[in-house]
Structures are given as structure tokens and as C-alpha cells.
Enzyme design. Structure first.
Site, PDB file in Angstrom:
ATOM      1  N   GLU A 493       0.910  -1.109   0.059  1.00  0.00           N
ATOM      2  CA  GLU A 493       0.070  -0.185  -0.187  1.00  0.00           C
ATOM      3  C   GLU A 493       0.742   1.288  -0.004  1.00  0.00           C
ATOM      4  OE1 GLU A 493      -1.813   0.080   3.897  1.00  0.00           O
ATOM      5  OE2 GLU A 493      -2.477   2.445   3.627  1.00  0.00           O
ATOM      6  N   ASP A 566      -0.882  -1.371   6.331  1.00  0.00           N
ATOM      7  CA  ASP A 566      -0.720  -1.023   7.469  1.00  0.00           C
ATOM      8  C   ASP A 566      -1.628  -1.833   8.325  1.00  0.00           C
ATOM      9  OD1 ASP A 566       0.884   1.040   6.360  1.00  0.00           O
ATOM     10  OD2 ASP A 566      -0.291   2.484   6.811  1.00  0.00           O
ATOM     11  N   ASP A 568      -3.821  -1.272  10.273  1.00  0.00           N
ATOM     12  CA  ASP A 568      -4.819  -0.420  11.093  1.00  0.00           C
ATOM     13  C   ASP A 568      -6.287  -0.431  10.247  1.00  0.00           C
ATOM     14  OD1 ASP A 568      -4.482   1.008   8.863  1.00  0.00           O
ATOM     15  OD2 ASP A 568      -3.742   2.721   9.453  1.00  0.00           O
ATOM     16  N   ASP A 570      -7.797   1.354   8.031  1.00  0.00           N
ATOM     17  CA  ASP A 570      -7.275   1.410   6.508  1.00  0.00           C
ATOM     18  C   ASP A 570      -6.749   0.478   5.551  1.00  0.00           C
ATOM     19  OD1 ASP A 570      -8.760   3.948   6.336  1.00  0.00           O
ATOM     20  OD2 ASP A 570      -7.009   5.199   6.252  1.00  0.00           O
TER      21      ASP A 570
END
Ligand code: TSJ
Length: 705
Positions: A493, A566, A568, A570
Site C-alpha cells: 500500500e 498498515d 490499522d 485503513d
């Protein structure tokens, strides 16, 4: 309720013996186990007079054709054979085979429901992983048959393939691996108890590894109205060497499916276990709307194109056909087909008949009503089925399964029956509901145009690769090793994390493909837009396999496809988008275990020049317990891959020797639930999605990682 016609049934019974032999021979072809030395390679079924343990030898072979009685039941092989080669009877002794045992028993109760005598089934997983299945049907007949001197219960549990087929009224729809009967379950159980309530009395019998331990005895009384059958068994750990632990979710999926497919039948699933992996729970499934409700359920997180769920039903050529369907405003189609309540993921004649009927009927309607002009091309089946959710369920006396995995219905009569029932009733429906008909036709025409545009784009990209096979995406930092077995590709990403990954990687075997921001949600975009998307094009060319029907696993350029995002919310969303793309365009990559999620750490702990990485809050706390909580601890929380320098990224996430990867896998039993998971996550309506994310902090729960 579905009930086959008695007359036809009796006639069919005359062919039972031959059919049963065929079934066994069919099953033989599926053997995947290695053969032992004694095997001569042939599975010809044989039986001798000695195998029969009838108390009275004089009573055999007096059966008249068409008059059905237990004597006609051929004892094909003793239950020893089942124990010797369990794979031949239940396919596998893995977890899948273990769960099959439950379906085998439940199928008997469902048959009783189909015959109209049973309304409730309860399945209980006990603390010791034994299973009880009970129903409120008539109870297996306990009376002694005057010809055999035996009761039906013994026949059901100790004679191979005798399950449910006795007394003239007994009829069993069976297919594939299912329906091999209770005796197989008995043979593969350490012990099995049966309790029957019938005529105001309670009867019990106990078995162990297929052998009667305590013969059928009257053990008490009950009220006249209290009838039913209860079977409790525990799978034999000598057979199920991999696992004897039942999975609630797997059973739940099947029980829910069974309840949808048998309208009005209540199936309750109950888990009594209480340990570190299980907590007591119970769910009950009952759908008065049957497969109509199944469609509503599958569409529940989507936006239907119209309110009605269409429903067609009928019997033709001795095939009972039931179809429910509704379009949503999406672009995928979800068709689930069943034969005798068994899912046929590869489709077959019933699905062909359904699709043919839908294509033909809509084109006829569109022409007749001038929605298509004379000069317009016909709508294709794919166009008409864009966004469709459909259940095609047929019931048939003698299903023939074909294809590599025997999951494809071969009976030609199912095609004709489905085609004619759907054609006739759909034609009528469209005439009665012109507004709905118009909506579907308009959607199909849009699909037709988009498909045309997509075809052009695809042709273009195909030609490109054909002309220049080295045209890999510009952003790809490829590895130097050309043997796919050694290679892996990281889908990363963001360009900055991509940069770190490029300097961190091991150049020989690790390729990096940075993807910008959120990739396109393929659930919500039409094909033409999908093929125009740079990130998606880059992935397709990098993998090398092609997509959909062009997919060829032998062209895969990397053994591992690793999604690195990541840790998280997102990141989890991007994982979902990527997995959705892979699932819809190249599901085989997931099925064959090539797709992984990288697990970057959440925390770095430094203390006295030593370093620890923690991948969860719990792990951090465990490490702190170990090293002591004091001022010398330096804890860093990583907000994203970008915060790590290349060296840290290598150490924690990319180095094959130290990293943690999660493999993304389908649990075969729950594939339709996986589909549903994607649908919930990627669909348009926000509410169910939020619900879902909250319930499954990281969505991958149903992916069985
Ligand atoms: F097969 C089995 F033993 F595994 C089993 C059978 C397990 C369970 C939980 C239920 C059953 C079962 C069988 N439930 N209901 C029946 N019904 C019959 O066996 C039955 C009863 C009456 C008649 C009849 O013609 O009068 C026919 C049948 C097949």
C-alpha cells in the site's frame, strides 16, 4: 412440502439393487487414498452368502419384483470394509469427512421431513465432541420384519446402504457422498446409541465400531404422541486421526442451508462445549419462505433492483424443481444450485436448464415488447444475469454426479425439467410484472454495452501482452530469480512504503508492486471500469495467470502473493479490497493457497539494548510481563509501514526467517459464507457493513486463516 409420488417410487424400487451397485461403483472412482499392497487395483464390489447374517436362511430371495422388503437389500460388504477404507465412503477422514458424519445422520431426519412427518431436528455438540441428532418424526420402525426376523433399526445401522429404504414407504433421496447412510456413520463411530420413541414406548440400541453391543430393547414408556428418533455418536479417533473436534460454524452453515432448502423445517444447533476454543451457544433456523428467504438472506446487504423475489416450482419428468431469484443493483451473479439438498458448486444440467430458460425468456419478452429492436443483438445470458442472486434446487431420484470433484449434476432430465418450468412461469411472471421486467431488461442492456467496452479493452491488453510478453508494469520491482517456486510478490500500500520495501527486499526472490491508495472495489464497478484501472491491470500482468476463464495457474510468476498493508483500519480495508479482487477474478489463487497477508508489528519495545516486536496488544503486554514494566522500556507504536525504516521492515515483516504470514484460505464448507462476507463488506449499504466490521475486528474471521 416435497413428496415424491408413491406409484413412481414403487416402480423405481424395482431397480434399486442395480442402482445401488452403480452408486458404489461411482464412489469408487473418487478414491484418493493410496492403495495398499494387497489391493489388486479393482474395487469390484463382491459379497458372499456368508456375509449375510440372517437368522433364518430359508427366507431369502422370495421377494417379488416391485414389492419392496428388507430382504431385497443386498448386503454389499460388511462394515469392516468401511473401516478399512473410510475414504471410499465419506471421501476423506479429515475435518471435512468428520462433519460429513453429521450430515449423513441429519439427512435421514430431513428425509422424514420431506415425507411430511417431521417438523423439528435438533443437533447437539456435546462436551466430549459427541453428537446427538434428534427429530420428531415417526421413529425408525422397530417391529420385527417377518421375513428377515430382524428389525429395521438393525438394517439401518449394520447393513451397508440399507439406510431408510424399507417398508415400502421408505424413500430416500440421496446423492454423491451424502446418503451413504447411517451404517457408515456407525462403522466409523467409537460408539453410537439410538433411541426411538414409537407407539408409546421407548426403544434403545447401542453399537460400537459398527457392531451391536446392546440389541434393541424396550426401555421405557412415553406418550403416544411423543414419536421420533435420536442418535448419539462419537467419531472413532482411530479413523479420524487428524481431528475429532467439530466446528460449530461449519455445522451452522450446513444446518442453515438445510433449513432454507426445506421450508418450514426447524433445525436447532446447540454447542454445549465450554473450553478455551468454545463457548456454549445455540441457534435455530426455520424459514417459512424456504429458498425465497434464502435469496433475501443472500441479498440482505445489497440493494435489490425490485422488491419481489421470484419463485418458480413444479415437477416434470420425475424431477422436482424449485427456483428463487432476485436481481440486485450490483454486477456480479451469485447462483447456487442444489441437488437433493446437496450443493453443486460446479453446476450441471439443472443450472444449464435454468440459464437457458432465463436467457430465452427475457429475449423473447424484450423483443415482443420492443425493448429490443429488430436490428438489436440478443441479450446474452451473462447480461441478463448481471446482479442476479438465484437458488436452483432440484430433487431427483437417482442423481448422477460428474466432473472432477463429482459436484456437477449429469442427469439430462434435470435440464429439460428446469428449463421448461422456469420458462413457463417466468414468462407469466414478466407479463404480470411489466415494471420489474423493464428494470431487468434495462440493466441487461447497460451490461451489454459495458461488456462490449470491456471486451475491447481486454482484447487490447491481450494483444499487448501477446506482442510484448515482457511488458510488466512499470512500477513493479521484479525479482531476478525466474523460478516461480522461489519467488514472492509483495503488494504494498502506498508509494512510500513501496520504496522502503524495495530497498529492504531480497532482490533475488522478492518482487515489490506498490499500489496507490485504495484499489478499486470490484464489487461496485462494471467490467469496463475494472479493466481500465491501472492498479488492477498491474496486478494481472504481474501475476501472469490471466483471469476468469483465461486463468492458468501454471503461468503464475510467484509462489506467494503477499498483501502488505498498515496494521490499522485503513489497511484492513485495503486488504479487503485486494482479497475481493482476487476472490472474484482469480479465486483459484486463494483456493490453492498462494495468497497471504503480511503481518507488520504494532509495537517495538527497546530495553537495555534489546529489541522486541509485538504484533498485538496482548503480545506487548505479555512481553512487558516478562521483561518487567519500568522506566527503561521504550515503546514505539507503529502507525504504518511508512514509519519503519527498510531494515526494520525487513526484520519484522519481510524476512522469511523471521516474519509472520497469514495464509488466506477458503474453508470449503463455508465458501458460500465467504461469498456473503465479501458481499457484506463490499456492498452498498453501510449499516450491515459497519455491523460486520465491528463484530469481526479484522474481517478475515470467515476466511479461516
Ligand atoms: F438413519 C438414522 F438412523 F441415522 C436416523 C434416522 C437418524 C435420525 C436422527 C433419524 C432417522 C429417522 C428415520 N427419522 N425418521 C425416520 N423415519 C423412518 O425411518 C421411517 C419411519 C416410518 C416409515 C413408514 O413407512 O412407516 C418409514 C420410514 C423410513
Amino acid at each position: 412440502m416435497y413428496m415424491p409420488e408413491n406409484k413412481k417410487r414403487d416402480a423405481l424400487m424395482a431397480n434399486e439393487k442395480e442402482k445401488r451397485e452403480n452408486t458404489i461403483l461411482d464412489t469408487n472412482e473418487e478414491i484418493t487414498e493410496p492403495m495398499t499392497e494387497e489391493d489388486d487395483g479393482s474395487y469390484e464390489v463382491s459379497f458372499s452368502e456368508n456375509d449375510r447374517e440372517y437368522p433364518d436362511d430359508n427366507v431369502k430371495d422370495t421377494t417379488e419384483v416391485g414389492e419392496y422388503n428388507p430382504d431385497a437389500i443386498q448386503v454389499l460388504e460388511g462394515l469392516e470394509a468401511v473401516r478399512k477404507r473410510p475414504g471410499m465412503y465419506i471421501g476423506t477422514t479429515s475435518s471435512r469427512g468428520l462433519h460429513h458424519l453429521v450430515y449423513e445422520i441429519v439427512d435421514n431426519s430431513v428425509d422424514e421431513a420431506l415425507a411430511g412427518f417431521c417438523t423439528e431436528i435438533t443437533v447437539t455438540i456435546h462436551k466430549d465432541n459427541s453428537i446427538t441428532v434428534s427429530d420428531n418424526g415417526r421413529g425408525i420402525p422397530v417391529g420385527i420384519n417377518h421375513k428377515t426376523g430382524r428389525n429395521a433399526v438393525d438394517l439401518v445401522f449394520t447393513e451397508l446402504h440399507a439406510g431408510g429404504k424399507f417398508g415400502g414407504g421408505g424413500y430416500k433421496v440421496s446423492g454423491g457422498l451424502h446418503g451413504v447412510g447411517a451404517s457408515v456413520v456407525n462403522a466409523l463411530s467409537e460408539w453410537l446409541d439410538v433411541e426411538i420413541h414409537q407407539g408409546g414406548k421407548i426403544y434403545k440400541e447401542s453399537f460400537s465400531r459398527g457392531k451391536t453391543i446392546i440389541p434393541l430393547v424396550e426401555s421405557g414408556v412415553c406418550s403416544e404422541e411423543d414419536t421420533g428418533t435420536k442418535v448419539t455418536f462419537i467419531p472413532d479417533p482411530m479413523i479420524f486421526t487428524e481431528t475429532t473436534v467439530f466446528e460449530y460454524d461449519v455445522l451452522r452453515q450446513r444446518m442453515r442451508e438445510m433449513a432454507f432448502l426445506t421450508r418450514g423445517l426447524r433445525i436447532t444447533l446447540c454447542d454445549e462445549r465450554k473450553d478455551e476454543h468454545h463457548s456454549p451457544q445455540e441457534q435455530s433456523f426455520c424459514y417459512e419462505g424456504g429458498i425465497r428467504e434464502f435469496v433475501t438472506y443472500l441479498n440482505h446487504s445489497k440493494t435489490p433492483l425490485y422488491d419481489t423475489v421470484m419463485y418458480f416450482e413444479g415437477t416434470k419428468n420425475n424431477v422436482y424443481v424449485e427456483v428463487a431469484m432476485q436481481h440486485n443493483d450490483g454486477y456480479n451473479n451469485s447462483e447456487y444450485s442444489f441437488v437433493n439438498n446437496i450443493n453443486t458448486p460446479e453446476g450441471g444440467m439443472h443450472l444449464v436448464g435454468f440459464r437457458n430458460a432465463v436467457t430465452k425468456t427475457f429475449n423473447e419478452y424484450a423483443r415482443k415488447n420492443k425493448i429490443l429492436k429488430d436490428s438489436d443483438q440478443n441479450l446474452t445470458g451473462e447480461d441478463i444475469r448481471e446482479g442476479i442472486t438465484a437458488i436452483i434446487s432440484v430433487k431427483i431420484e437417482d442423481p448422477q454426479f460428474e466432473g472432477q470433484t463429482k459436484q456437477k449434476l449429469g442427469n439430462a432430465e434435470a435440464r429439460g425439467a428446469t428449463d421448461s418450468i422456469v420458462s413457463e412461469q417466468l414468462t407469466y411472471f414478466l407479463e404480470q410484472n411489466p415494471a420489474i421486467a423493464k428494470k431487468i431488461c434495462e440493466k441487461s442492456i447497460l451490461s451489454q454495452r459495458a461488456r462490449e467496452a470491456a471486451r475491447k479493452a481486454r482484447d487490447l491488453s491481450r494483444r499487448k501482452t501477446a506482442l510484448d510478453s515482457m511488458s510488466l508494469p512499470g512500477k513493479l520491482a521484479d525479482c531476478s530469480d525466474k523460478d516461480p517456486k522461489n519467488c514472492e510478490i509483495f503488494l504494498v500500500e502506498g508509494d512510500s512504503a513501496g520504496g522502503s520495501a524495495k530497498s529492504a527486499r531480497s532482490r533475488a526472490t522478492q518482487a515489490i508492486l506498490p499500489l496507490r491508495g485504495k484499489i478499486l472495489n470490484v464489487e461496485k464497478a462494471r467490467e469496463d471500469k475494472i479493466y481500465a484501472n491501472e492498479e488492477i491491470k498491474a496486478m494481472i500482468t504481474a501475476f501472469g495467470t490471466g483471469i476468469h476463464d483465461d486463468f492458468d495457474i501454471s503461468k503464475l510468476r510467484y509462489d506467494k502473493i503477499i498483501i502488505m498493508t498498515d496494521a490499522d483500519v485503513d489497511g484492513a480495508h485495503i486488504d479487503t479490497l485486494m482479497l475481493t479482487f482476487l476472490y472474484r477474478f482469480m479465486p483459484e489463487l486463494i483456493r490453492q493457497g498462494h495468497v497471504y497477508l503480511a503481518m507488520p508489528p504494532l509495537f517495538k519495545l527497546e530495553k537495555n539494548k534489546k529489541v522486541w516486536y509485538a504484533y498485538s496488544d496482548e503480545e506487548l503486554s505479555r512481553i512487558l510481563d516478562e521483561v518487567g514494566r519500568d522506566q527503561n522500556n521504550r515503546i514505539q507504536r507503529y502507525k504504518g509501514l511508512g514509519e519503519m525504516d527498510p531494515e526494520q521492515l525487513w526484520e519484522t515483516t519481510m524476512d522469511p526467517a523471521r516474519r509472520v504470514l497469514k495464509r488466506v484460505q477458503f474453508n470449503e464448507e463455508t465458501e458460500s459464507e465467504v461469498d456473503l462476507t465479501f458481499t457484506i463488506l463490499m456492498g452498498d449499504k453501510v449499516e450491515p457493513r459497519r455491523d460486520f466490521i465491528e463484530r469481526n475486528a479484522k474481517f478475515v474471521k470467515n476466511l479461516d486463516i
